[in-house]
Design a protein around this motif. Structure first.
Motif, PDB file in Angstrom:
ATOM      1  N   THR A 150      43.255  33.377  39.670  1.00 59.04           N
ATOM      2  CA  THR A 150      42.569  32.550  38.688  1.00 59.04           C
ATOM      3  C   THR A 150      43.470  31.359  38.396  1.00 59.04           C
ATOM      4  O   THR A 150      44.700  31.462  38.450  1.00 59.04           O
ATOM      5  CB  THR A 150      42.281  33.321  37.379  1.00 59.04           C
ATOM      6  OG1 THR A 150      43.516  33.771  36.817  1.00 59.04           O
ATOM      7  CG2 THR A 150      41.373  34.510  37.636  1.00 59.04           C
ATOM      8  N   LEU A 151      42.843  30.233  38.083  1.00 51.53           N
ATOM      9  CA  LEU A 151      43.606  29.019  37.783  1.00 51.53           C
ATOM     10  C   LEU A 151      43.437  28.566  36.340  1.00 51.53           C
ATOM     11  O   LEU A 151      44.285  27.869  35.813  1.00 51.53           O
ATOM     12  CB  LEU A 151      43.189  27.881  38.731  1.00 51.53           C
ATOM     13  CG  LEU A 151      43.472  28.128  40.213  1.00 51.53           C
ATOM     14  CD1 LEU A 151      42.942  26.970  41.049  1.00 51.53           C
ATOM     15  CD2 LEU A 151      44.953  28.334  40.458  1.00 51.53           C
ATOM     16  N   GLY A 152      42.331  28.921  35.719  1.00 53.94           N
ATOM     17  CA  GLY A 152      42.119  28.563  34.328  1.00 53.94           C
ATOM     18  C   GLY A 152      41.617  27.156  34.099  1.00 53.94           C
ATOM     19  O   GLY A 152      41.128  26.840  33.024  1.00 53.94           O
ATOM     20  N   SER A 153      41.734  26.286  35.084  1.00 56.35           N
ATOM     21  CA  SER A 153      41.225  24.926  34.959  1.00 56.35           C
ATOM     22  C   SER A 153      40.810  24.439  36.337  1.00 56.35           C
ATOM     23  O   SER A 153      41.160  25.034  37.350  1.00 56.35           O
ATOM     24  CB  SER A 153      42.292  24.005  34.360  1.00 56.35           C
ATOM     25  OG  SER A 153      43.370  23.852  35.271  1.00 56.35           O
ATOM     26  N   GLY A 154      40.080  23.347  36.338  1.00 51.23           N
ATOM     27  CA  GLY A 154      39.595  22.764  37.584  1.00 51.23           C
ATOM     28  C   GLY A 154      38.080  22.835  37.655  1.00 51.23           C
ATOM     29  O   GLY A 154      37.444  23.600  36.932  1.00 51.23           O
ATOM     30  N   ALA A 155      37.517  22.022  38.528  1.00 52.22           N
ATOM     31  CA  ALA A 155      36.065  21.985  38.697  1.00 52.22           C
ATOM     32  C   ALA A 155      35.585  23.320  39.266  1.00 52.22           C
ATOM     33  O   ALA A 155      36.189  23.870  40.175  1.00 52.22           O
ATOM     34  CB  ALA A 155      35.677  20.842  39.624  1.00 52.22           C
ATOM     35  N   ARG A 156      34.511  23.808  38.693  1.00 51.21           N
ATOM     36  CA  ARG A 156      33.938  25.077  39.121  1.00 51.21           C
ATOM     37  C   ARG A 156      32.659  24.831  39.917  1.00 51.21           C
ATOM     38  O   ARG A 156      32.043  23.772  39.795  1.00 51.21           O
ATOM     39  CB  ARG A 156      33.656  25.956  37.912  1.00 51.21           C
ATOM     40  CG  ARG A 156      34.960  26.504  37.325  1.00 51.21           C
ATOM     41  CD  ARG A 156      34.782  27.169  35.973  1.00 51.21           C
ATOM     42  NE  ARG A 156      35.964  27.897  35.569  1.00 51.21           N
ATOM     43  CZ  ARG A 156      37.097  27.328  35.143  1.00 51.21           C
ATOM     44  NH1 ARG A 156      37.195  26.024  35.091  1.00 51.21           N
ATOM     45  NH2 ARG A 156      38.126  28.077  34.778  1.00 51.21           N
ATOM     46  N   LEU A 157      32.269  25.809  40.699  1.00 46.22           N
ATOM     47  CA  LEU A 157      31.071  25.663  41.516  1.00 46.22           C
ATOM     48  C   LEU A 157      29.877  25.309  40.649  1.00 46.22           C
ATOM     49  O   LEU A 157      29.131  24.390  40.950  1.00 46.22           O
ATOM     50  CB  LEU A 157      30.800  26.938  42.320  1.00 46.22           C
ATOM     51  CG  LEU A 157      29.545  26.919  43.185  1.00 46.22           C
ATOM     52  CD1 LEU A 157      29.518  25.729  44.132  1.00 46.22           C
ATOM     53  CD2 LEU A 157      29.413  28.218  43.954  1.00 46.22           C
ATOM     54  N   PHE A 158      29.673  26.036  39.560  1.00 48.52           N
ATOM     55  CA  PHE A 158      28.572  25.720  38.659  1.00 48.52           C
ATOM     56  C   PHE A 158      29.141  25.310  37.315  1.00 48.52           C
ATOM     57  O   PHE A 158      29.262  26.115  36.397  1.00 48.52           O
ATOM     58  CB  PHE A 158      27.606  26.900  38.559  1.00 48.52           C
ATOM     59  CG  PHE A 158      26.933  27.196  39.864  1.00 48.52           C
ATOM     60  CD1 PHE A 158      26.056  26.290  40.429  1.00 48.52           C
ATOM     61  CD2 PHE A 158      27.209  28.363  40.550  1.00 48.52           C
ATOM     62  CE1 PHE A 158      25.449  26.537  41.651  1.00 48.52           C
ATOM     63  CE2 PHE A 158      26.606  28.629  41.769  1.00 48.52           C
ATOM     64  CZ  PHE A 158      25.725  27.708  42.314  1.00 48.52           C
ATOM     65  N   ASP A 159      29.529  24.047  37.220  1.00 52.78           N
ATOM     66  CA  ASP A 159      29.980  23.448  35.967  1.00 52.78           C
ATOM     67  C   ASP A 159      28.746  22.953  35.229  1.00 52.78           C
ATOM     68  O   ASP A 159      28.295  21.834  35.417  1.00 52.78           O
ATOM     69  CB  ASP A 159      30.920  22.266  36.239  1.00 52.78           C
ATOM     70  CG  ASP A 159      32.374  22.646  36.277  1.00 52.78           C
ATOM     71  OD1 ASP A 159      32.700  23.756  35.828  1.00 52.78           O
ATOM     72  OD2 ASP A 159      33.183  21.834  36.744  1.00 52.78           O
ATOM     73  N   GLY A 160      28.168  23.776  34.425  1.00 53.69           N
ATOM     74  CA  GLY A 160      26.966  23.389  33.712  1.00 53.69           C
ATOM     75  C   GLY A 160      25.810  24.271  34.120  1.00 53.69           C
ATOM     76  O   GLY A 160      25.968  25.223  34.883  1.00 53.69           O
ATOM     77  N   PRO A 161      24.632  23.940  33.636  1.00 53.96           N
ATOM     78  CA  PRO A 161      23.483  24.816  33.898  1.00 53.96           C
ATOM     79  C   PRO A 161      23.078  24.807  35.366  1.00 53.96           C
ATOM     80  O   PRO A 161      23.107  23.790  36.031  1.00 53.96           O
ATOM     81  CB  PRO A 161      22.387  24.232  33.012  1.00 53.96           C
ATOM     82  CG  PRO A 161      22.800  22.846  32.704  1.00 53.96           C
ATOM     83  CD  PRO A 161      24.288  22.796  32.804  1.00 53.96           C
TER      84      PRO A 161
END
Length: 192
Positions: A150-161
Motif C-alpha cells: 500500500t502507498l497511501g497516496s497517488g492516483a487510484r484506478l477509480f478516483d471518484g464515482p
C-alpha cells in the motif's frame, strides 16, 4: 469491439507511476517505481500472454508519450518490444497536434472516437482514459496486476464515482513475489 485494460496497481488501488520514480510526479507523488521489485518470470509470462491476445492498442496522451521513450527506438529482440512497435496504436488526446512521433500511431480526439473503432483493443496503463471508458460502459475486460503493498497516496484506478458494473473473475495467477494477476470480464450492465 472488445476493450481490455491492463492495470498495475497496489492493494490500496494506486495506479500512478508503477515503472519509474520520474514516470508521473503529478500532485507531488514521490513513490514512483513501486512495481519494479516485484518482477519475476511468472509475471513476465502472464504479461506476455496478454500481449498475445491483443489487436490494436489504445493509450492516453501521457502513457503514449512515456512509452515512446521506452519502446519506440528499442531494438532488444524482446517480443513485447516488437509487438509494441508493430501494433496500431491509438492515442486519445485533445492537445497533441499529431501522432507522428511513434510509427503506426493514430490520433483520436475523445472517447467517442474510441467507440467507433473495430476489433479487439488493449489498453496498458492510461488510468484517466480507462476511467472515462469505464464510465461510458466500454471496458469489457480488466487484467488487474495487484502488487502486495500500500502507498497511501497517488492516483487510484477509480478516483471518484464509477458506474455500477459487475465483473466475473475468469482466471487468476499468483506470482512467487505475491503479485496477483486477476482477469475479469464484464457481465452487466450492457454497453451503452
Amino acid at each position: 469491439m472488445a476493450i481490455s485494460a491492463t492495470m498495475l496497481m497496489t492493494l490500496d488501488g494506486v495506479v500512478q507511476s508503477p515503472g519509474r520514480a520520474d514516470e508521473d510526479t503529478r500532485d507531488g507523488f514521490t513513490q514512483g517505481g513501486w512495481a519494479a521489485r516485484y518482477g519475476d518470470e511468472v509475471l513476465a509470462a502472464e504479461m506476455g500472454k496478454g500481449m498475445a491476445h491483443t489487436g490494436a492498442m489504445v493509450f492516453g496522451r501521457r502513457t503514449w508519450q512515456d512509452f515512446i521513450s521506452a519502446w519506440a527506438s528499442a531494438t532488444d529482440g524482446n517480443p513485447f518490444t516488437e509487438h509494441m512497435n508493430a501494433a496500431t496504436k491509438y492515442v486519445v488526446s485533445r492537445t497533441l497536434p499529431d501522432a507522428d512521433a511513434w510509427p503506426n500511431s493514430v490520433l483520436l480526439r475523445g472517447v467517442g472516437d474510441v467507440a467507433a473503432l473495430h476489433g479487439p483493443l488493449a489498453i496498458v496503463g492510461s488510468a484517466s482514459l480507462v476511467r472515462s471508458l469505464h464510465a461510458a460502459g466500454m471496458v469489457d475486460h480488466y487484467t488487474l496486476v495487484i502488487h502486495p503493498l500500500t502507498l497511501g497516496s497517488g492516483a487510484r484506478l477509480f478516483d471518484g464515482p464509477a458506474p455500477l458494473t459487475e465483473f466475473s473473475l475468469t482466471g487468476s495467477v499468483t506470482t512467487p513475489k505475491g503479485v496477483i494477476v486477476a482477469h475479469y470480464s464484464r457481465v452487466s450492465p450492457a454497453r451503452r
